[in-house]
Design an enzyme around this catalytic site. Structure first.
Site, PDB file in Angstrom:
ATOM      1  N   GLU A  49      30.809  46.051  43.130  1.00  0.00           N
ATOM      2  CA  GLU A  49      32.157  46.500  43.486  1.00  0.00           C
ATOM      3  C   GLU A  49      32.363  47.978  43.114  1.00  0.00           C
ATOM      4  O   GLU A  49      33.151  48.678  43.731  1.00  0.00           O
ATOM      5  CB  GLU A  49      33.199  45.610  42.788  1.00  0.00           C
ATOM      6  CG  GLU A  49      34.478  45.457  43.577  1.00  0.00           C
ATOM      7  CD  GLU A  49      35.381  44.353  43.051  1.00  0.00           C
ATOM      8  OE1 GLU A  49      35.847  43.546  43.859  1.00  0.00           O
ATOM      9  OE2 GLU A  49      35.637  44.299  41.831  1.00  0.00           O
ATOM     10  N   HIS A 102       9.775  30.895  38.725  1.00  0.00           N
ATOM     11  CA  HIS A 102       9.305  29.849  39.638  1.00  0.00           C
ATOM     12  C   HIS A 102      10.149  29.828  40.905  1.00  0.00           C
ATOM     13  O   HIS A 102      10.285  28.800  41.556  1.00  0.00           O
ATOM     14  CB  HIS A 102       9.356  28.487  38.921  1.00  0.00           C
ATOM     15  CG  HIS A 102       8.518  28.478  37.688  1.00  0.00           C
ATOM     16  ND1 HIS A 102       7.215  28.036  37.680  1.00  0.00           N
ATOM     17  CD2 HIS A 102       8.773  28.928  36.439  1.00  0.00           C
ATOM     18  CE1 HIS A 102       6.717  28.184  36.460  1.00  0.00           C
ATOM     19  NE2 HIS A 102       7.636  28.730  35.690  1.00  0.00           N
ATOM     20  N   LYS A 119      41.837  41.509  51.495  1.00  0.00           N
ATOM     21  CA  LYS A 119      43.095  40.934  50.974  1.00  0.00           C
ATOM     22  C   LYS A 119      44.234  41.184  51.955  1.00  0.00           C
ATOM     23  O   LYS A 119      45.044  40.310  52.227  1.00  0.00           O
ATOM     24  CB  LYS A 119      43.470  41.605  49.642  1.00  0.00           C
ATOM     25  CG  LYS A 119      42.762  41.090  48.413  1.00  0.00           C
ATOM     26  CD  LYS A 119      43.449  41.690  47.171  1.00  0.00           C
ATOM     27  CE  LYS A 119      42.644  41.435  45.902  1.00  0.00           C
ATOM     28  NZ  LYS A 119      43.204  42.078  44.720  1.00  0.00           N
TER      29      LYS A 119
HETATM   30  O1  PA5 Z   1      37.471  44.326  39.449  1.00  0.00           O
HETATM   31  C1  PA5 Z   1      38.486  44.225  40.109  1.00  0.00           C
HETATM   32  O2  PA5 Z   1      39.372  45.093  40.081  1.00  0.00           O
HETATM   33  C2  PA5 Z   1      38.724  42.992  40.952  1.00  0.00           C
HETATM   34  O3  PA5 Z   1      37.621  42.173  40.991  1.00  0.00           O
HETATM   35  C3  PA5 Z   1      39.906  42.204  40.393  1.00  0.00           C
HETATM   36  O4  PA5 Z   1      39.620  41.835  39.070  1.00  0.00           O
HETATM   37  C4  PA5 Z   1      40.199  40.964  41.239  1.00  0.00           C
HETATM   38  O5  PA5 Z   1      40.411  41.322  42.581  1.00  0.00           O
HETATM   39  C5  PA5 Z   1      41.431  40.240  40.704  1.00  0.00           C
HETATM   40  O6  PA5 Z   1      42.524  41.104  40.667  1.00  0.00           O
HETATM   41  P1  PA5 Z   1      43.759  40.843  39.748  1.00  0.00           P
HETATM   42  O7  PA5 Z   1      43.304  40.908  38.330  1.00  0.00           O
HETATM   43  O8  PA5 Z   1      44.721  41.929  40.095  1.00  0.00           O
HETATM   44  O9  PA5 Z   1      44.289  39.477  40.072  1.00  0.00           O
END
Ligand code: PA5
Length: 411
Positions: A265, A286, A399
């Protein structure tokens, strides 16, 4: 202290070409916009978390609601350190209705603490799980005025729907600092509260992270670290676009999952990035190892060795047969060592790119070091690739369309 060696015929470079990226990285660590690097010494966050723990520590179940960075870190901590408290943990980190049922069937909700973690306070999956849990409480006769006895929120200090609810419900609410994003939040109350409920020494996690800081940020002491990132970036530029993360430890299997999110990410954007591949030894020797050993040479492999396990088992036996006899003078941890060393050697012979990470042992302090090391490496590689490691526009796009779909189909 955690340490590492590069094992590859691809040589590390001088840092001359990376000096601008390193400067940008060092500025990032002290900038007000980015807070993860200063978490280890943030006394207020741990003190607030301990207060909430003290108020609710009688609870028998801990329901953790969250997704992505709001769930992977806590899950990783609990699996790596183990649950030593007798509290039963349930992670509601997906919206699969059948899995939801299985999870809810395991809980006596009237004895549960429900920890809703969402930095934004608006994530659909988290809001959905929270609604279901509220319905379960209602079925058990719990009224809104009693929610404060069940729920704890963890969210942005100011913004979001969850933050708005805190006053209305009067619930304990912990903060994720506004300059710490989800995937960098494991050392905030996001991870610290579940850690305390599991009997994990949260302070040692933070102290471990603090101990390794100078090796990641000091222009002199950190040189080896900067070289590691420059080496990864150089390989990236030559088409080595995959990163295998392979701890030789079952307890670190979820560490791989946490790392995958952090690396993917943070770095996968603008047509660049390194695809993370989770794996764990010796089991995946394995399975995926055939590909890692003889498949395309497009991977850097992080092989993580735990040098000393807490427990060991002799493999003593009086069975006939060569394999039994050979093993009988060794212990289980020695076999793990043999497999690790054997794999390293074979990878070298096949001219693969390996980073050998050594953890003296798997305790809170060394896990804290591994966490901060991974976060800093991600940010530094991001600076070298010239991508913003702290945003996730691709995730936001998905989203947005999901919400648009819901609006179109709203009854
Ligand atoms: O790393 C990130 O920013 C994302 O993976 C968020 O943690 C994830 O989308 C969840 O978001 P939130 O904590 O706002 O619910």
């Amino acid at each position: 202290m955690l340490n590492w060696n590069i094992r590859s015929s691809h040589k590390t470079l001088s840092l001359e070409n990376s000096s601008e990226a390193i400067k940008h990285y060092l500025d990032t660590l002290t900038s007000d916009d980015v807070g993860f690097f200063r978490l280890p010494e943030n006394k207020d966050l741990i003190a607030d978390t301990v207060k909430v723990y003290e108020a609710l520590k009688h609870k028998k179940y801990f329901i953790h609601i969250g997704i992505g960075g709001s769930a992977l870190g806590p899950d990783m901590l609990l699996k790596a350190m183990g649950i030593q408290s007798g509290v039963e943990f349930i992670f509601l980190n997906n919206i699969d209705p059948d899995d939801m049922q299985r999870n809810l069937d395991r809980v006596n909700i009237k004895e549960a603490l429900i920890y809703v973690v969402s930095k934004s306070g608006t994530t659909a999956e988290t809001v959905a799980a929270m609604s279901i849990v509220i319905n379960e409480l209602t079925k058990c006769g719990v009224t809104p005025s009693e929610y404060k006895n069940y729920f704890v929120f963890c969210t942005d200090p100011e913004k979001g729907d969850l933050r708005k609810l805190t006053k209305e419900w009067g619930v304990h609410t912990l903060s994720v600092p506004s300059n710490v994003g989800g995937r960098f939040s494991v050392l905030t109350p996001v991870g610290l509260l579940p850690a305390l409920f599991a009997g994990i020494n949260a302070q040692d996690l933070l102290s471990g992270a603090q101990e390794i800081k100078k090796h990641l940020a000091d222009p002199k002491i950190g040189e080896e670290f900067f070289k590691l990132a420059a080496w990864i970036k150089d390989l990236h530029d030559q088409g080595v676009h995959q990163t295998v993360v392979m701890p030789y430890s079952s307890l670190l299997k979820e560490f791989s999952a946490w790392f995958v999110q952090l690396w993917a990410e943070s770095l996968g954007k603008d047509g660049k990035g390194l695809t993370p591949i989770p794996s764990y030894g010796a089991t995946d020797q394995h399975s995926q190892m055939q590909l890692f050993m003889e498949g395309p040479k497009d991977k850097v492999m992080f092989l993580i060795e735990v040098e000393k396990f807490k427990k060991d088992y002799p493999l003593t036996n009086s069975l006939s047969g060569e394999s039994f006899k050979l093993l009988s003078t060794f212990s289980l941890s020695q076999l793990m060592k043999a497999e690790f060393e054997g794999t390293l050697e074979a990878l070298k012979e096949n001219d693969r790119h390996v980073i050998h990470l050594k953890l003296p042992c798997l305790d809170e302090s060394h896990l804290g070091q591994l966490i901060l090391f991974s976060e800093c490496l991600t940010v530094l590689v991001g600076r070298m690739l010239k991508v913003d490691p702290f945003n996730q526009p691709g995730v936001e796009a998905g989203k947005k369309y999901a919400y648009a779909w819901l609006k179109t189909h709203q009854k």
